[in-house]
Motif scaffolding. Structure first.
Motif, short mmCIF file in Angstrom:
data_model
loop_
_atom_site.label_atom_id
_atom_site.label_comp_id
_atom_site.label_asym_id
_atom_site.label_seq_id
_atom_site.Cartn_x
_atom_site.Cartn_y
_atom_site.Cartn_z
N HIS B 36 0.81 -1.22 0.00
CA HIS B 36 0.00 0.00 0.00
C HIS B 36 0.84 1.27 0.00
O HIS B 36 1.81 1.37 0.75
CB HIS B 36 -0.93 0.01 1.21
CG HIS B 36 -1.93 -1.11 1.19
ND1 HIS B 36 -2.51 -1.61 2.32
CD2 HIS B 36 -2.44 -1.81 0.16
CE1 HIS B 36 -3.34 -2.58 2.00
NE2 HIS B 36 -3.32 -2.73 0.69
N GLY B 38 1.17 4.71 1.35
CA GLY B 38 0.61 5.52 2.44
C GLY B 38 1.11 6.94 2.35
O GLY B 38 0.36 7.87 2.06
N CYS B 44 5.10 5.77 7.34
CA CYS B 44 3.90 5.08 7.81
C CYS B 44 3.99 3.56 7.80
O CYS B 44 3.28 2.90 8.54
CB CYS B 44 2.68 5.53 7.01
SG CYS B 44 2.57 4.80 5.36
N ALA B 46 3.03 1.36 5.50
CA ALA B 46 2.01 0.60 4.77
C ALA B 46 2.58 -0.13 3.55
O ALA B 46 1.95 -1.05 3.04
CB ALA B 46 0.88 1.53 4.34
N CYS B 47 3.75 0.29 3.08
CA CYS B 47 4.32 -0.26 1.85
C CYS B 47 5.40 -1.30 2.13
O CYS B 47 6.08 -1.75 1.22
CB CYS B 47 4.93 0.86 1.02
SG CYS B 47 6.42 1.54 1.77
N TYR B 100 -5.51 -1.17 5.87
CA TYR B 100 -4.48 -0.50 5.06
C TYR B 100 -3.08 -0.73 5.63
O TYR B 100 -2.14 -0.94 4.88
CB TYR B 100 -4.78 1.00 4.94
CG TYR B 100 -4.24 1.59 3.66
CD1 TYR B 100 -4.90 1.39 2.46
CD2 TYR B 100 -3.06 2.32 3.64
CE1 TYR B 100 -4.41 1.89 1.27
CE2 TYR B 100 -2.56 2.83 2.46
CZ TYR B 100 -3.24 2.63 1.28
OH TYR B 100 -2.75 3.12 0.10
N CYS B 101 -2.97 -0.73 6.96
CA CYS B 101 -1.64 -0.90 7.57
C CYS B 101 -1.28 -2.37 7.74
O CYS B 101 -0.13 -2.69 8.05
CB CYS B 101 -1.60 -0.21 8.94
SG CYS B 101 -2.54 -1.08 10.23
N THR B 102 -2.28 -3.26 7.61
CA THR B 102 -2.11 -4.65 8.04
C THR B 102 -0.96 -5.39 7.37
O THR B 102 -0.19 -6.06 8.07
CB THR B 102 -3.44 -5.42 7.86
OG1 THR B 102 -4.50 -4.62 8.39
CG2 THR B 102 -3.40 -6.74 8.58
N GLY B 104 1.85 -4.35 6.24
CA GLY B 104 3.09 -3.86 6.85
C GLY B 104 3.25 -4.37 8.27
O GLY B 104 4.33 -4.82 8.67
N ASN B 131 5.29 1.83 12.15
CA ASN B 131 4.08 1.55 11.36
C ASN B 131 2.87 2.22 12.00
O ASN B 131 2.58 1.98 13.17
CB ASN B 131 3.84 0.04 11.28
CG ASN B 131 4.90 -0.65 10.44
OD1 ASN B 131 6.09 -0.57 10.75
ND2 ASN B 131 4.48 -1.29 9.38
N CYS B 133 -1.17 3.06 12.48
CA CYS B 133 -2.51 2.50 12.33
C CYS B 133 -3.50 3.51 12.89
O CYS B 133 -3.29 4.06 13.97
CB CYS B 133 -2.65 1.19 13.10
SG CYS B 133 -4.36 0.58 13.12
#
Lengths: 332, 151
Positions: B36, B38, B44, B46-47, B100-102, B104, B131, B133
């Motif tokens: 993702h 972010g 963040c 997310a990637c 979305y954060c999951t 990562g 990270n 959330c």
């Protein structure tokens, strides 16, 4: 210089739904050939759990197992009208609409099962995914099979339609009174903080919080919303701001390095409790939870800081700079 | 330029620009949905992906730098379409809301537990600190990591 501890409390009443021309939600449930149900809604699942909650509600009334119910969302072209996902309204508004649509399905199930079981619909009951003739232990048929048969043998479209709307309430010109919302949820939060008077840094040590949510249709989802709300509210109370930290735009927050969210290590011990006092207007008594749980934590932290240092901070977030300025001004 | 790397165990070849980030290549060229975007600046998480079993922000990693390497996304943790024990703990603890954060979070937890199978609370907080959330309040995520750790 010292580390001072304080405890603060805040309570909240929070309305469910809005007075937007009635704030309607509509739903259509369509059966599949194998007896599964598809619930078509324009409310949106964004992690709060509406897919799960609406499937639970439809399952409770139709008798179709929850794993055989699919809630389809996100396509306003294939789903009937809904005002939207906001104002902590989806469980309440859409839940009520799903109850009505499910009752139509239930009626079709009972009428069809009556033919299959050669009994009167009034003598039937639905439990454990089957339709039973009341008082007869060996006469039953699976609900999914009934729904399938209704379509293939009895040429009945198995479709349920439901809507929920609260009539728009206008303001009484004499008294100023109106009835804008459907129900009130309640909450109370206590925060314990430690303030470092040398650095101005506020640490939240422990949070006790209790919310009255009418009926927790899925307690794990409600608890998740409560904990998520507390942490989001903590960020608002202590660190998060989109405004410049200094009075020039050069210091505006432009990234997550400046707009500081709480991270895993910032989380205090949280004791969260759910209280249920069902509302007559809600689906199985449920009220809205989503937004309320973000709102009570910041005032509890402000009051806890006041208890610790004797100064009331009046604008958020409570940055170390504001704490130190307040301490200096008050001569402490 | 053509690069080749092992993506979740499968060899892929892809034409990239020298300036393409790994995130851009995974999402735009290879169509992955679990990685993702972010913030695009390593704030963040997310990637996040694993490159040769090391955590990397794919938004800050040049695609060309993973040539001949092993890239693991959260989808690579499945075996025979079955979630890994760690992923199951995330489900059981409701450690994802919007999700979305999951990916990562799961990869950070995997990297932590691979290195340190029984981490302390502090070590879990440290590992997850990069990270963000917005939904869960982290409590269910920390619980999931703890329950996946060796007691």
């Amino acid at each position: 210089m010292a580390k001072l501890r304080g405890r603060g409390i805040a309570a909240i009443n929070y309305p469910t739904g809005m007075n937007l021309g009635g704030d309607p939600s509509q739903v259509v449930i369509v059966a599949q050939p194998d007896g599964r149900l598809v619930v078509n809604v324009a409310s949106v699942e964004l992690g709060q759990g509406i897919k799960t909650v609406l499937a639970q509600i439809a399952s409770e009334i139709t008798g179709v197992p929850v794993e055989d119910i699919e809630v389809r969302f996100g396509d306003t072209e294939s789903a009937p009208h809904d005002t939207g996902t906001f104002a902590s309204r989806s469980t309440h508004r859409m839940g009520n609409a799903v109850i009505k649509a499910s009752e139509e399905i239930r009626e079709i199930v009972l009428n069809t099962a009556a033919k299959m079981l050669e009994a009167s619909p009034n003598d039937l009951e639905i439990r454990e995914g089957r339709v039973w003739v009341k008082g007869v232990t060996d006469k039953s048929v699976e609900v999914k099979q009934v729904i399938s048969q209704a379509q293939f043998t009895y040429n009945t479209p198995v479709v349920g339609k439901g809507f929920y709307v609260k009539p728009k309430s206008s303001v009484d010109p004499e008294t100023g009174a109106s009835d804008p919302h459907s129900t009130m949820a309640h909450g109370c939060t206590v925060a314990e903080v430690e303030v470092d008077t040398e650095t101005g840094f506020v640490t939240v040590l422990k949070v006790y919080t209790v919310y009255e949510v009418g009926k927790a249709i899925n307690p794990q989802l409600v608890e998740s919303q409560i904990i998520g709300g507390i942490v989001m509210g903590m960020g608002a109370a202590l660190t998060e701001t989109v405004y410049p930290r200094y009075p020039v735009l050069d210091f505006q927050t432009t990234s997550f390095r400046d707009y500081v969210l709480p991270t895993a290590g910032d989380i205090p011990e949280i004791v969260a409790k759910i209280v249920e006092s069902p509302t007559p207007t809600g689906p199985f008594g449920a009220k809205g939870v989503g937004e309320m749980v973000v709102n009570s934590i910041a005032p509890a932290i402000v009051n806890a800081v006041y208890d610790a240092i004797g100064v009331q901070i009046t604008d958020l977030p409570i940055t170390p700079e504001k704490v130190l300025k307040a301490l200096k001004k008050s001569g402490r | 330029m053509m690069i080749r790397f092992y993506l979740d165990g499968q060899l892929v070849e892809v034409d990239v620009k020298p300036t393409d980030t790994l995130l851009k290549v995974l999402v735009d060229k290879l169509g992955l949905t679990s990685v993702h975007y972010g913030c695009g600046e390593g704030s963040c998480g997310a990637c996040m992906v694993l490159v040769d079993d090391k955590l990397r922000y794919s938004c800050l990693t040049f695609a060309a730098s993973v040539n001949d390497k092993k890239v693991t996304t959260v989808a690579g943790l499945l075996s025979d379409h079955e979630l890994s024990p760690l992923q199951k703990k995330f489900v059981e603890n409701n450690a994802a809301q919007c999700g979305y954060c999951t990916p990562g979070m799961v990869l950070v937890a995997k990297a932590l537990l691979d290195k340190n199978p029984s981490p302390s609370d502090e070590e879990i907080f440290d590992a997850l600190a990069g990270n963000l959330c917005r939904c869960t309040g982290y409590v269910p995520i920390v619980k999931a990591v703890k329950s996946a750790a060796r007691r």
